[in-house]
Design a protein around this motif. Structure first.
Motif, PDB file in Angstrom:
ATOM      1  N   ALA A  34       0.766  -1.270   0.190  1.00  0.00           N
ATOM      2  CA  ALA A  34       0.104   0.112  -0.022  1.00  0.00           C
ATOM      3  C   ALA A  34       0.797   1.305  -0.014  1.00  0.00           C
ATOM      4  O   ALA A  34       0.663   2.240  -0.512  1.00  0.00           O
ATOM      5  N   ASP A  35       2.173   1.181   0.674  1.00  0.00           N
ATOM      6  CA  ASP A  35       2.971   2.343   0.651  1.00  0.00           C
ATOM      7  C   ASP A  35       3.575   2.625  -0.711  1.00  0.00           C
ATOM      8  O   ASP A  35       3.798   3.433  -1.238  1.00  0.00           O
ATOM      9  N   THR A  36       3.917   1.497  -1.441  1.00  0.00           N
ATOM     10  CA  THR A  36       4.306   1.389  -2.766  1.00  0.00           C
ATOM     11  C   THR A  36       3.372   1.836  -3.854  1.00  0.00           C
ATOM     12  O   THR A  36       3.769   2.472  -4.668  1.00  0.00           O
ATOM     13  N   HIS A  37       2.157   1.204  -3.720  1.00  0.00           N
ATOM     14  CA  HIS A  37       1.109   1.466  -4.454  1.00  0.00           C
ATOM     15  C   HIS A  37      -0.121   2.015  -3.933  1.00  0.00           C
ATOM     16  O   HIS A  37      -1.034   1.426  -3.555  1.00  0.00           O
ATOM     17  N   PRO A  38      -0.097   3.318  -3.462  1.00  0.00           N
ATOM     18  CA  PRO A  38      -1.028   3.813  -2.652  1.00  0.00           C
ATOM     19  C   PRO A  38      -2.654   4.023  -3.073  1.00  0.00           C
ATOM     20  O   PRO A  38      -3.712   4.233  -2.656  1.00  0.00           O
ATOM     21  N   ASN A  39      -2.776   3.852  -4.808  1.00  0.00           N
ATOM     22  CA  ASN A  39      -3.811   4.231  -5.319  1.00  0.00           C
ATOM     23  C   ASN A  39      -4.235   2.696  -5.803  1.00  0.00           C
ATOM     24  O   ASN A  39      -5.372   2.782  -7.007  1.00  0.00           O
ATOM     25  N   ASP A  40      -3.742   1.542  -5.524  1.00  0.00           N
ATOM     26  CA  ASP A  40      -4.255   0.380  -5.961  1.00  0.00           C
ATOM     27  C   ASP A  40      -5.521  -0.192  -5.117  1.00  0.00           C
ATOM     28  O   ASP A  40      -5.246  -0.216  -3.962  1.00  0.00           O
ATOM     29  N   ILE A  41      -6.567  -0.189  -5.649  1.00  0.00           N
ATOM     30  CA  ILE A  41      -7.682  -0.392  -5.049  1.00  0.00           C
ATOM     31  C   ILE A  41      -7.762  -1.782  -4.598  1.00  0.00           C
ATOM     32  O   ILE A  41      -8.164  -2.240  -3.502  1.00  0.00           O
ATOM     33  N   ASP A  42      -7.117  -3.037  -5.276  1.00  0.00           N
ATOM     34  CA  ASP A  42      -7.026  -4.333  -4.764  1.00  0.00           C
ATOM     35  C   ASP A  42      -6.015  -4.283  -3.646  1.00  0.00           C
ATOM     36  O   ASP A  42      -6.508  -5.074  -2.573  1.00  0.00           O
ATOM     37  N   ILE A  43      -4.928  -3.573  -3.479  1.00  0.00           N
ATOM     38  CA  ILE A  43      -4.035  -3.541  -2.224  1.00  0.00           C
ATOM     39  C   ILE A  43      -4.708  -3.040  -1.063  1.00  0.00           C
ATOM     40  O   ILE A  43      -4.673  -3.505   0.073  1.00  0.00           O
ATOM     41  N   LEU A  44      -5.419  -1.807  -1.344  1.00  0.00           N
ATOM     42  CA  LEU A  44      -6.315  -1.267  -0.199  1.00  0.00           C
ATOM     43  C   LEU A  44      -7.433  -2.165   0.200  1.00  0.00           C
ATOM     44  O   LEU A  44      -7.573  -2.280   1.573  1.00  0.00           O
ATOM     45  N   THR A  45      -7.987  -3.015  -0.513  1.00  0.00           N
ATOM     46  CA  THR A  45      -9.054  -3.924   0.064  1.00  0.00           C
ATOM     47  C   THR A  45      -8.655  -4.880   0.811  1.00  0.00           C
ATOM     48  O   THR A  45      -8.991  -5.296   1.678  1.00  0.00           O
ATOM     49  N   TRP A  46      -7.470  -5.448   0.254  1.00  0.00           N
ATOM     50  CA  TRP A  46      -6.491  -6.519   1.005  1.00  0.00           C
ATOM     51  C   TRP A  46      -6.441  -6.055   2.405  1.00  0.00           C
ATOM     52  O   TRP A  46      -6.182  -6.811   3.500  1.00  0.00           O
TER      53      TRP A  46
END
Length: 108
Positions: A34-46
């Motif tokens: 999430a720090d590396t890809h702060p706008n990735d919805i899949d990572i935020l959901t995870w």
């Protein structure tokens, strides 16, 4: 799961200790992602799901709010946030819930 079972057998760890080890590892991995890809919805959901599993509700709430901001047309992001608000016992979120319902882009 395969790695977790191997660790339990080879390191002679109690199953609960192995589960805690892998839960902590997965959470750190998701936080780094999430720090590396702060706008990735899949990572935020995870990440929100992992916070929920650890009863870190306020952190999960912050992630769910960010997910709706990042992906305003994603129904899963809205669902997660609405459910989080409905089940939150920490703070009064009724005004935010009403605002979300009014702005919900998927209502007919």
């Amino acid at each position: 799961m395969i790695v977790e079972n191997w660790v339990v057998r080879k390191l002679d760890l109690p199953k609960t200790a192995a589960e805690r080890l892998f839960t902590d590892f997965e959470l750190r991995l998701a936080q780094t992602a999430a720090d590396t890809h702060p706008n990735d919805i899949d990572i935020l959901t995870w990440l929100g799901t992992l916070y929920t599993r650890q009863d870190r509700d306020l952190e999960a709430l912050a992630v769910d709010r960010k997910a709706v901001t990042v992906a305003p047309n994603n129904p899963i992001a809205y669902y997660n946030l609405v459910v989080r608000i409905l089940f939150s016992l920490e703070v009064d979120l009724e005004p935010e819930y009403e605002k979300l319902l009014a702005e919900f882009p998927f209502a007919s």
